[in-house]
Write a protein that holds these residues in place. Structure first.
Motif, PDB file in Angstrom:
ATOM      1  N   VAL A  80      37.519 -56.950  -3.457  1.00 43.80           N
ATOM      2  CA  VAL A  80      36.787 -55.941  -4.235  1.00 43.80           C
ATOM      3  C   VAL A  80      36.483 -56.478  -5.630  1.00 43.80           C
ATOM      4  O   VAL A  80      37.080 -57.458  -6.090  1.00 43.80           O
ATOM      5  N   ASP A  81      35.545 -55.806  -6.306  1.00 40.08           N
ATOM      6  CA  ASP A  81      35.242 -56.140  -7.701  1.00 40.08           C
ATOM      7  C   ASP A  81      36.385 -55.714  -8.604  1.00 40.08           C
ATOM      8  O   ASP A  81      37.255 -54.909  -8.225  1.00 40.08           O
ATOM      9  N   ASP A  82      36.349 -56.226  -9.827  1.00 36.05           N
ATOM     10  CA  ASP A  82      37.409 -55.912 -10.781  1.00 36.05           C
ATOM     11  C   ASP A  82      37.420 -54.443 -11.190  1.00 36.05           C
ATOM     12  O   ASP A  82      38.419 -53.959 -11.736  1.00 36.05           O
ATOM     13  N   ASN A  83      36.322 -53.718 -10.940  1.00 34.55           N
ATOM     14  CA  ASN A  83      36.258 -52.303 -11.332  1.00 34.55           C
ATOM     15  C   ASN A  83      36.751 -51.367 -10.233  1.00 34.55           C
ATOM     16  O   ASN A  83      36.498 -50.167 -10.278  1.00 34.55           O
ATOM     17  N   PHE A  84      37.464 -51.919  -9.250  1.00 31.91           N
ATOM     18  CA  PHE A  84      37.957 -51.085  -8.144  1.00 31.91           C
ATOM     19  C   PHE A  84      38.908 -50.006  -8.646  1.00 31.91           C
ATOM     20  O   PHE A  84      38.979 -48.912  -8.070  1.00 31.91           O
ATOM     21  N   ASP A  85      39.642 -50.276  -9.726  1.00 33.33           N
ATOM     22  CA  ASP A  85      40.560 -49.269 -10.268  1.00 33.33           C
ATOM     23  C   ASP A  85      39.805 -48.120 -10.937  1.00 33.33           C
ATOM     24  O   ASP A  85      40.361 -47.036 -11.125  1.00 33.33           O
TER      25      ASP A  85
END
Length: 409
Positions: free
Chosen positions: A117-122
């Motif tokens: 996933v991308d780093d903005n998954f959170d």
């Protein structure tokens, strides 16, 4: 006032010549009430479990997931996906690459689902809320690739929350010819390191199979450069969900599937709906058996009121009106039983919600919740009430006409 209804009401409340008729009538009402109560409580428990599962999924699943209808992957720069990303209602968009691989750690191995996933998954999900350990949500640092695995998978591989050795990941090589003299050449090998945390969704599908990592790692090991398995979206607060979903479906056309959280877990919720339907059918059969008491009560009442019926006929009542009197009385017994059963069932549901009277286990904390969850849906209450009325009517219609012809001639 309707003449048959007026007489039926008098008969149901008046004192009979034989006390056993009153007793049987009371048992009939009680039997219908218990069956109705069981329907209300059972369906509410199924609703409670369904709502509970839905809340658990929200920590990991996106609001909307877009997947290709054909094949496993699609180009990340597809103009259709670009147009969807640019919709004003979209707050966060995350690219994902997901596939199966083999994980090996200290001689232990397991088939896993790698989700890059991308780093903005959170920002897309509530993943930070379900992390366990001293670490935080981190997918990579410089050239080091981290893997956040489910808590059950960590136990299965023996890594614990923190593993000091790299986790070996093997995926089948997609291109090139397999060298039979060196079978290992048919796999792409890479390593993941511990971010000092694991996640716990409280669902076996995720906790025992999934490893979260960076999309770069997933693309490299699965040879999917420039491709995605899914595009996951979160809408801006205040956006109309159904309207936005419909707009995304229009843009996606036949090339992509647009799934909300419930559709992403369609199999799970379909199974729960089937179980709820089967429970409803079985309890309806029990209700039908309870309605047999009404038949006994009405047959004895017809015998008891045989002289009264003759008087009614002398006053001008026809056979149809006489049959309607006893048919309405059977329906009234069903109605009172249904009314009492619904009230008692709702009361039990409220008590279970407030106090958790019936627990799931003797040890507190052994399950996700300590007591059976219940959720009363108005549609279920209406369905149960109508079911009782219809079953009660159908169960007494033929016996009333039969006994009326046989015993009142």
């Amino acid at each position: 006032m309707n003449f048959p209804f007026y007489i039926a009401k008098r008969y149901i409340f008046s004192k009979k010549s034989t006390n056993v008729i009153n007793l049987i009538s009371g048992i009939s009402v009680l039997g219908v009430a218990v069956a109705t109560m069981a329907l209300i409580v059972t369906l509410s428990v199924f609703n409670g479990f369904s709502d509970l599962v839905a809340t658990l999924f929200t920590a990991f699943d996106p609001q909307i997931e877009i997947t290709p209808t054909q094949g496993k992957t699609a180009p990340a720069d597809d103009p259709v996906l670009t147009e969807i990303r640019q919709l004003p209602q979209i707050d966060v968009a995350t690219e994902c690459v997901e596939d199966q691989a083999l994980a090996v750690y200290n001689g232990r191995q397991a088939m896993v689902q790698i989700k890059g996933v991308d780093d903005n998954f959170d920002q897309l999900t509530h993943i930070r809320e379900i992390l366990m350990g001293d670490g935080t949500f981190e997918l990579h640092a410089a050239d080091i690739q981290y893997g956040i695995m489910g808590v059950r998978l960590a136990d299965q591989l023996g890594t614990g929350i923190y593993f000091d050795q790299p986790l070996k990941i093997y995926a089948p090589r997609r291109e090139g010819q397999l060298d039979l003299s060196d079978p290992a050449d048919g796999f792409v090998e890479d390593e993941l390191y511990s971010p000092n945390c694991v996640f716990e969704v409280l669902q076996g599908k995720y906790d025992s199979r999934y490893i979260l990592t960076s999309i770069g790692f997933a693309r490299r090991i699965f040879d999917q450069q420039g491709m995605i398995s899914s595009l996951e979206l979160r809408l801006k607060p205040g956006s109309d969900f159904e309207e936005t979903k419909a707009e995304i479906k229009r843009i996606a056309g036949d090339s992509y599937q647009v799934l909300d959280r419930f559709e992403q877990q369609e199999d799970t919720f379909r199974i729960m709906k089937i179980e709820k339907l089967i429970a409803y059918i079985f309890l309806t059969f029990i209700l039908l058996v309870a309605c047999f008491n009404i038949i006994g009560s009405l047959s004895m009442l017809i015998i008891d009121k045989k002289d009264d019926v003759q008087t009614l006929r002398n006053l001008g009542a026809n056979d149809r009106q006489v049959s309607q009197i006893f048919l309405l009385e059977g329906c009234m017994i069903s109605f009172f039983g249904a009314f009492i059963g619904v009230l008692v069932g709702l009361l039990l549901c409220v008590l279970q919600q407030q106090f958790g009277i019936i627990g799931l286990g003797s040890t507190q904390g052994s399950f996700i919740v300590d007591a059976y969850p219940v959720s009363v849906h108005p549609t279920d209450v209406i369905l149960v009430f109508l079911t009782v009325i219809v079953v009660g009517f159908l169960s007494v219609w033929y016996p009333v006409h039969y006994f009326s012809r046989r015993l009142l001639k």
